[in-house]
Design a protein around this motif. Structure first.
Motif: not given
Length: 192
Positions: A134-151
């Motif tokens: 997906i896409s959208h305007k602005g800025q985004e921050f992701n912080f993993v708190i548990e497990g593993s995430v493929a971004i």
């Protein structure tokens, strides 16, 4: 959507969400074509969101709320946020916002009005290896708190583990999926 609701939204809740989306667009005198273009989706997709509200990306709801000058919680629940000094959310008190199979969102500032950013806790279950970009305007921050995430951001994929983070331009097509066999949990903050 009711407090503490788990699983996907009930049909009645989806119908009410669709009605709120349509009502906001009409009240702001925005055409279906303009709104679809603004969100970067085909007119048919947007019309479906206003009819059923099934599979509306959380980023689209956030964008619509921003465009129409209301809080995301008002679009989702029909109730406007009231707080403007602070909003404490205790464990388990985030407003559940289920928008995609495999994704579970909790709005962590649903009572705070006039937000400049949208904090969400996202829970991803293992399984599907595909990522809907997906896409959208602005800025985004992701912080993993548990497990593993493929971004995935554009043509790059990053595997983030507990305490890893990424800050990126969400206008670039992006998406997240659980990496591995254990449930993953991360905080995303979207500023638009």
């Amino acid at each position: 959507m009711s407090d503490g609701m788990t699983g996907t939204m009930a049909d009645t809740d989806l119908k009410e969400l669709a009605e709120r989306i349509r009502g906001l667009r009409e009240a702001c005198d925005v055409s279906v074509e303009d709104m679809a273009s603004d969100l970067g989706v085909p007119v048919e997709t947007y019309e479906q969101w206003e009819t059923v509200a099934d599979d509306v990306p959380i980023s689209a709801i956030y964008h619509m709320a921003h465009r129409f000058g209301v809080d995301m919680s008002e679009v989702l629940t029909g109730t406007s946020a009231k707080l403007d000094t602070y909003h404490v959310v205790r464990r388990g008190e985030g407003k559940v916002v289920d928008r995609h199979p495999g994704y579970h969102f909790e709005d962590m500032a649903w009572r705070y009005r006039n937000k400049m950013m949208q904090p969400l806790v996202v829970i991803l279950e293992p399984g599907d290896e595909t990522v809907e970009l997906i896409s959208h305007k602005g800025q985004e921050f992701n912080f993993v708190i548990e497990g593993s995430v493929a971004i995935t951001v554009g043509d790059k994929e990053f595997v983030l583990n507990q305490w890893d983070s990424i800050y990126f331009n969400p206008e670039i097509p992006h998406g997240q999926r659980c990496h591995g066999d254990a449930t993953a949990k991360f905080i995303t903050i979207i500023a638009e």
